[in-house]
Write an enzyme that holds these catalytic residues in place. Structure first.
Site, mmCIF file in Angstrom:
data_model
loop_
_atom_site.group_PDB
_atom_site.id
_atom_site.type_symbol
_atom_site.label_atom_id
_atom_site.label_comp_id
_atom_site.label_asym_id
_atom_site.label_seq_id
_atom_site.Cartn_x
_atom_site.Cartn_y
_atom_site.Cartn_z
ATOM 1 N N ASP A 11 0.871 -1.175 0.000
ATOM 2 C CA ASP A 11 0.000 0.000 0.000
ATOM 3 C C ASP A 11 0.904 1.219 0.000
ATOM 4 O O ASP A 11 1.755 1.368 0.876
ATOM 5 C CB ASP A 11 -0.906 -0.012 1.233
ATOM 6 C CG ASP A 11 -1.911 -1.158 1.181
ATOM 7 O OD1 ASP A 11 -2.635 -1.255 0.176
ATOM 8 O OD2 ASP A 11 -1.948 -1.979 2.116
ATOM 9 N N GLU A 130 -13.608 -4.794 -1.240
ATOM 10 C CA GLU A 130 -13.336 -4.675 0.193
ATOM 11 C C GLU A 130 -14.605 -5.070 0.931
ATOM 12 O O GLU A 130 -15.641 -4.423 0.779
ATOM 13 C CB GLU A 130 -12.948 -3.232 0.526
ATOM 14 C CG GLU A 130 -11.614 -2.822 -0.099
ATOM 15 C CD GLU A 130 -11.387 -1.317 -0.069
ATOM 16 O OE1 GLU A 130 -12.217 -0.570 0.498
ATOM 17 O OE2 GLU A 130 -10.362 -0.880 -0.629
#
Lengths: 253, 212
Positions: A11, A130
């Site tokens: 990330d 997600e």
């Protein structure tokens, strides 16, 4: 037969590798380029890069990161975060991404999945979901788990497949960053309906967490915290999967 | 001096990674859509990701078909990777319209989905796989081991008319995918050597060493 892919998830925010818990409370870890190189040398099968800022105006920093990694790491690179148009995707692919993943845009403009898959081929287009659990159901979120969409994850995954996605990346927000193990029930429900490869992300803490997960035959497992904090080594993970769980992984021997 | 490798630019594929992989194994390369450069290159590579139709349309749009065919006729080496390899064939089940491939190897591109029988078999076929069978015809094979894993990402596969054009196969459930094909100076890899770690780089190097 295919080998189970061990993927490292990076990330990235403003050229820094970061990590959160439940996709929140982001902490700076280091330089993503160095981490990518380290994982490549340790035998990682794929690198997943997520642009966490994904601001409309600052694409340069993520492009720099991808460009560097693509020139030094000879395994597939999948990049996402902030892709809103064909042009955004094109820019990433031109700068060294092999695959791109969509989340928010896929939900807001599902036809973008179809468009990209027509131009770049199905296998280039990954839809990232997600998922947050509520009772016995999972709901899809966007913006790193902050914004609920009300969409049922299993139905949405199937729809994404029909629209032309070539792969599903499923992240459990509940487990993400906790190192408390995967949400295997979520993967189980997904695998029941999906006919394209599925990569599972979120929750790995110890080797034993893999036991029930690999039985469900995901195509890949994405890891972050356990690798970033050097809790586990890629070689040991692969050795455990091959020797103890009897599932084939890639080796460079 | 080593010859410069030409990477044919027709707008598809991760050319940056391919260029760097070629550099990493000690060769100089150039991304080019110049007709002259393609025809004169000792080694050209046809990369590509995407659909058969899109691939051929891009080649026709850039008017490169003739030059790709000519470089082969002149005896130069042509390497196709993934979609690039599939474009060597006559046609594909992928395009509903009759799209003509380059016709450099006799045969057709088939749909994996139609032939797979196992419920666990996902399409696209994405991931690492080694070889089922290797035919030791070309020298670059001498450095290739059956156990070497390569990275595959595709939904269609080549079905050459003549068996002797298949140099290697890779098993995906019930299908033996022709993973390396060859017709004299034309070679195709269904997998991505530039994305297959050290084993892929080694194969790329031995291919370039042999054909340089």
């Amino acid at each position: 037969m295919n080998k189970l892919r061990i993927i490292s998830r990076l990330d990235v925010k403003n050229e820094y590798l970061i990590k959160g818990i439940h996709l929140e409370g982001l902490r700076r870890i280091g330089n993503p380029n160095e981490f990518a190189l380290k994982y490549y040398n340790q035998g990682i099968d794929e690198i997943l890069i997520s642009d966490v800022v994904a601001s409309l105006y600052d694409r340069d920093s993520i492009l720099k990161v991808i460009n560097y990694i693509a020139q030094n790491v000879f395994v597939p690179i999948c990049v996402g975060g902030g892709i809103r148009s064909v042009n955004d995707a094109k820019l990433l692919l031109r700068n060294g991404a092999d695959k791109i993943f969509l989340n928010t845009a896929a939900i807001k403009k599902p036809d973008l999945i179809t468009k990209l898959s027509k131009i770049y081929g199905k296998s280039t287009v990954v839809v990232s979901i997600e998922a947050k659990r509520k009772l016995n159901k999972w709901f899809a979120f966007t913006k790193n788990g902050r914004e609920p969409t009300g969409l049922d994850v299993i139905k949405w995954a199937k729809k994404a497949e029909i629209l032309g996605a070539g792969e599903i990346l499923i992240t459990s927000i509940d487990q993400e960053g906790t190192q408390k193990g995967f949400d295997t029930n979520l993967l189980k429900e997904i695998m029941k309906v999906i006919n394209i490869p599925v990569v599972v992300s979120g929750g790995m803490g110890k080797l034993e967490d893999l036991k029930n997960l690999v039985k469900l035959k995901p195509s890949g497992i994405a890891l972050a915290s356990v690798l970033h904090y050097e809790k586990l080594d890629i070689k040991d993970i692969k050795k455990y999967i091959a020797d103890k769980l009897k599932v084939k992984v890639r080796s460079e021997k | 001096m080593k010859n410069k490798v030409i990477i044919i630019d027709y707008g598809l594929g991760n050319l940056l990674s391919l260029k760097r992989a070629i550099e990493a194994v000690g060769y100089d390369s150039k991304i080019s859509d110049s007709k002259k450069e393609i025809e004169n290159a000792k080694i050209s590579i046809l990369p590509g990701v995407g659909s058969f139709q899109n691939g051929m349309e891009n080649i026709e749009k850039k008017k490169l078909r003739e030059n790709i065919v000519n470089t082969v006729k002149k005896g130069n080496n042509l390497l196709g990777i993934c979609l690039g390899m599939q474009l060597f064939f006559n046609s594909s089940e992928e395009s509903k319209k009759k799209i003509k491939g380059l016709g450099l190897i006799d045969g057709k591109i088939l749909d994996l989905k139609k032939k797979l029988k196992n419920n666990d078999a996902k399409v696209p076929h994405i991931g690492w796989a080694s070889f089922e069978r290797l035919k030791f015809k070309k020298n670059f094979f001498l450095k290739l081991n059956k156990k070497d894993d390569m990275y595959f990402i595709h939904s269609y596969y080549a079905n050459p008319k003549n068996n002797h054009h298949i140099l290697a196969t890779t098993k995906y459930f019930n299908i033996s995918i022709p993973s390396i094909v060859n017709n004299n100076n034309i070679t195709g890899f269904q997998f991505h050597p530039e994305k297959s770690g050290l084993k892929g780089l080694k194969l790329l190097r031995s291919y370039l060493d042999e054909n340089n």
